[in-house]
Write an enzyme that holds these catalytic residues in place. Structure first.
Site, PDB file in Angstrom:
ATOM      1  N   TYR A 433      33.633  38.054  37.174  1.00 51.46           N
ATOM      2  CA  TYR A 433      34.183  36.519  37.927  1.00 51.46           C
ATOM      3  C   TYR A 433      35.671  36.426  36.871  1.00 51.46           C
ATOM      4  CZ  TYR A 433      32.138  33.015  34.731  1.00 51.46           C
ATOM      5  OH  TYR A 433      31.659  32.542  33.960  1.00 51.46           O
ATOM      6  N   GLU A 434      36.972  36.492  37.998  1.00 47.78           N
ATOM      7  CA  GLU A 434      37.581  35.939  37.343  1.00 47.78           C
ATOM      8  C   GLU A 434      39.053  37.507  37.189  1.00 47.78           C
ATOM      9  OE1 GLU A 434      38.818  32.520  36.843  1.00 47.78           O
ATOM     10  OE2 GLU A 434      40.524  33.483  36.619  1.00 47.78           O
ATOM     11  N   GLY A 435      38.061  38.404  38.015  1.00 45.55           N
ATOM     12  CA  GLY A 435      39.132  39.755  38.002  1.00 45.55           C
ATOM     13  C   GLY A 435      37.798  40.329  37.632  1.00 45.55           C
ATOM     14  N   GLN A 440      41.008  44.046  35.887  1.00 47.42           N
ATOM     15  CA  GLN A 440      41.858  43.780  34.607  1.00 47.42           C
ATOM     16  C   GLN A 440      42.567  45.553  33.968  1.00 47.42           C
ATOM     17  OE1 GLN A 440      41.994  40.854  33.213  1.00 47.42           O
ATOM     18  NE2 GLN A 440      40.172  40.044  34.838  1.00 47.42           N
TER      19      GLN A 440
END
Lengths: 569, 569
Positions: A433-435, A440
């Protein structure tokens, strides 16, 4: 055995290694923030986390969130703990006093959330998005919306969500289809399905504030057609807004957090910021959000280390090499090299990760509060480049390292009893999650390093290298890595101009090379910290993980360079 | 989507790459075993596994084994599937015809168990120990015991267990405390607690045969005081023997298999083999058992790859690099380099692992059946050295690689729906049982390589190197690795003579260096396989994973060598 924050470690890194109070007092907002105040806040936080939040982790996993008739019941004790949490002012720690906050630096909030995640990842998901939502509303919402929602979100009296993902739109938010139809009163009707929404339905707070990415009727396709809306669970008049939870996901772990499928059925919302600029409104909080996921990784790895370390100091199996052969007694597991290696390696990642993550939190404080532009620009550079590295490398290490800690338990690690397998399962989501971690890596190399020809990263690393005094092996190793990495970056910039696919093939290796280099730097910082204390860098507590870094972590650097170089023309 | 064995892959590796039929026909026992027969057996096996066993995997995880009143109920469908399995003769595949078996080579059984584990790891635990128990009884039990139990175990009509571990004795079996008290009728009364006993209680077969490690009253402490006993759940007269299941463990995964805590309460047993030689009786089956755990790893990784590959060919997210920018349509995930890399890397491990694992199974057939001693000695050398490497490196890759496959799914990977998270959870245990991976590394370096001064491993690798024809890059890479590894081994032998701890510090790296070297060899075998077929080594099917091997796997070799070398004086 529940996680207990080791406060002396936090104090050592924050106050001794990073000299955080001195760095913060330069900022007009924080002239009053001294070491005593910081210690006091963290000691209180540690107490709350250890006594109230950590004991709920096991139940959170085993009972989990339950869904029935559109409603989510959180595990026993979660609601009481959350009420105590917000009433004690913890969510408001780093919010502005004028919004009901305590006006303390974000770096304290960062440490708080590391402790919370270590103690109980599932529970921590609920308040985890509050600060982002607060910043988003504060900087982008209308005065009317702010008057209604800002303080409630700042204090955490009402919890908040981010509704981005849809069934067909995960990494690719440009594909979002939820529609927002303007109404005559200035509000919008939101319709569509959102998935993977953490804490979009629960019994922890009286209301839930959803921030929803949606598309206006005349919006172009792709990411530029997206706008952001605020839709509460309960309307100001008390009516239930049709932002409905259809079901919650069965997951590998993180059972203490409800992952909701949300159906917006002409739910009323109000626009936040400018039409078509929805992603921008969310991206301002992206560095902070990613940093917090990295801190989850660090915290969970520390929790895993604590368990494995305690077990290795109690359990005896086989005679360790070098031990007297006449003794029939089996050795403690910690005396076996393979186990020592696992434990020390995790500490190298945890402690070095803290140096980097807390530095990043301090830089975020500088971005927000420094009166001069030059320090802000340098801070922006650090955060922009270091945050994706922290997020990807330290969440990967949380999963990999907690799995290694499981090995310390042998068969006992695979059963629920010792709680280590829960950490392995819980930590796994942080790589997604969060990319995702692959995103990243692309963010670092393709979106940040290549566009300025590598200037930003090269400058950052050269400055770190130039500032180092001393010529011990560790400092020399770091300086050599910087030289190699800067040269490699130059070659990559050139080669990528000719071959568009190239950076995508090597992005993961590049991120790892940067991660290992930053970790080397972090440990030089620890090592060079002058203390008169016997618990300082010369003690076994810090020497063992530094040795692990040199033996088993830094050799990855050369391998990554080799992999990347083999791809270059 | 359930796992489906890709039969063409098995046939290619077994028949084309390894020329298994030709190697087997040299053995008098298998003169009749030709390619047609092997194909036919594997095709039938594939059909059974795909149609009967694979569909039960999900239920096996979600319902799991249930424990009540001392009895275990297996998940729905498990019992029927097991009855069909043994009645079709599958457990008896590689047992001798005089014991009720089919007398086929063990390599076919190896492939069968890879398929079974891939399809349903939990279910497969039940018959997984049968062949070991069969060999143990056949070679060590009295004629009376054989008359009573050998055929039942050979055919799988009755299932079997290995009762080794105790609460305080895991990796260190010398600490076993279960006591065996001789009775006047020649039997023994067994008393003690055994833990982590897979399938020690269930409803799959009418009786369960326990092989129990215990200590005679006059036995010395340590491993030499251990003897082996056979204790059935039901006595020949139908009475219930007090070998009782006290509870089953709650585990991270493998819910389809009951992991039992067993209390032996003066349970009747009979000795198997010589008093004090209990571990020896079990160690004869250790190579086969470890090979089967490695095959679980290979199978589970293939199952994970199948899921991720299918998803990557359907799901679209973002434009892949190099794609036409005017197109608004998102690309298939498989077109993104980061995803391609994950998929191809797993195939390199799976296919190369198969070459090594099936070779090992063939060598085990040679050990059992070759009339001449020289080939048997060579085969023993291969099995002794390669088996711990296969067990450790391929179970680690099963966990790590299935976790990488989870990344392909993004958030969808973390939820139950797609089944990938079950593979990550199930595969994790294979790194622990049958000797933890750290124990495998010590077994390789400390117990096998160092004692003969590295001669065995050096001879094995040099022979593989000398036999290679052709000078392509892959072959040259392998030959260079062999040279480096042999030199390094020599230095390690010398240095370890002076520093007893040294090999324990580098054992894990040494095992990895050997693993990567063997993988390089395996891929040269694949590459050099002459076929007129367009699906052969020149096709994308085989070229992509070989490229992944060169790009992303083999660079680990130099890193491991560097780590070990840094430890040398």
């Amino acid at each position: 055995m529940n996680y207990q924050p080791t406060l002396s470690d936090f104090h050592f890194i924050l106050h001794e290694v990073l000299q955080a109070p001195a760095r913060l007092q330069v900022l007009p907002t924080f002239t009053e923030v001294d070491a005593d105040l910081m210690r006091q806040v963290l000691d209180e936080a540690g107490k709350f986390v250890g006594e109230v939040i950590a004991p709920l982790s096991r139940t959170g996993d085993e009972v989990g969130c339950q869904f029935a008739n559109g409603q989510v019941t959180t595990p026993p004790g979660f609601k009481e703990a959350y009420q105590a949490f917000w009433q004690a002012g913890w969510p408001a720690l780093a919010c502005a006093p004028e919004d009901g906050g305590q006006g303390l630096p974000g770096v304290l909030e960062a440490v708080l959330y590391e402790m919370l995640s270590a103690a109980n990842h599932g529970w921590t998901m609920a308040p985890g998005l509050l600060h982002g939502a607060y910043e988003c509303i504060k900087h982008h919402a209308s005065d009317e919306l702010k008057a209604r929602y800002l303080e409630k979100v700042a204090t955490g009296e009402w919890l908040a969500t981010m509704c981005l993902t849809e069934p067909h739109a995960g990494s690719d938010l440009g594909l979002v289809r939820t529609r927002a139809v303007p109404q005559t009163d200035g509000s919008y009707h939101l319709s569509g399905t959102k998935i993977f929404i953490s804490g979009a339905e629960h019994d922890l707070s009286d209301n839930i504030i959803h921030l929803v990415l949606a598309r206006l009727p005349d919006a172009p396709p792709g990411p530029k057609g997206l706008s952001l809306f605020l839709a509460p669970k309960y309307m100001p008049n008390g009516a239930r807004n049709p932002a409905l939870c259809e079901r919650i996901e069965e997951k590998m772990g993180l059972h203490g957090s409800a992952t909701c499928v949300m159906r917006f059925d002409e739910a009323t919302g109000w626009i936040v910021g400018t039409p078509g600029r929805g992603l921008n409104a969310m991206f301002v909080m992206m560095n902070a959000a990613r940093l917090h996921v990295a801190l989850q990784g660090i915290g969970l790895l520390d929790a895993a280390w604590q368990k494995a370390h305690a077990y290795a100091q109690e359990r005896r199996q086989m005679r360790a090499p070098g031990r007297d052969k006449s003794s029939m007694e089996a050795s403690l597991i910690i005396e076996h090299p393979a186990m020592r290696r696992i434990l020390d390696t995790q500490r190298a990642w945890i402690d070095g990760g803290r140096v980097l993550a807390y530095t990043t939190a301090l830089e975020l404080d500088i971005i927000k509060h420094h009166p001069e532009s030059e320090p802000r620009i340098r801070a922006e550079r650090w955060c922009s480049l270091v945050t994706p590295v922290l997020k990807a490398a330290w969440t990967e290490q949380a999963f990999k390292g907690s799995s290694e800690c499981m090995q310390v338990f042998g068969g006992h690690g695979y059963v629920r009893e010792w709680g280590i397998e829960q950490i392995v399962r819980d930590s796994r989501v942080s790589m997604i999650y969060e990319g995702t971690n692959e995103i990243q890596a692309i963010d670092l190399l393709v979106r940040k390093v290549l566009p300025d020809g590598g200037a930003g990263l090269t400058t950052l690393l050269q400055e770190l290298s130039d500032k180092l005094v001393g010529t011990d092996v560790a400092a020399e190793t770091f300086k050599t890595q910087v030289t190699v990495l800067c040269a490699l970056t130059g070659k990559l910039v050139q080669a990528s101009a000719l071959d568009q696919q190239l950076p995508y093939w090597v992005a993961d290796d590049y991120l790892r090379a940067v991660a290992v280099t930053l970790l080397a730097w972090a440990w030089v910082q620890i090592r060079q910290t002058p203390t008169g204390d016997t618990s300082g860098p010369e003690s076994a507590r810090w020497q063992h993980p530094e040795a692990a870094l040199q033996h088993w972590i830094l050799p990855e650097f050369a391998m990554r360079v080799q992999i990347i170089s083999a791809r270059l023309p």
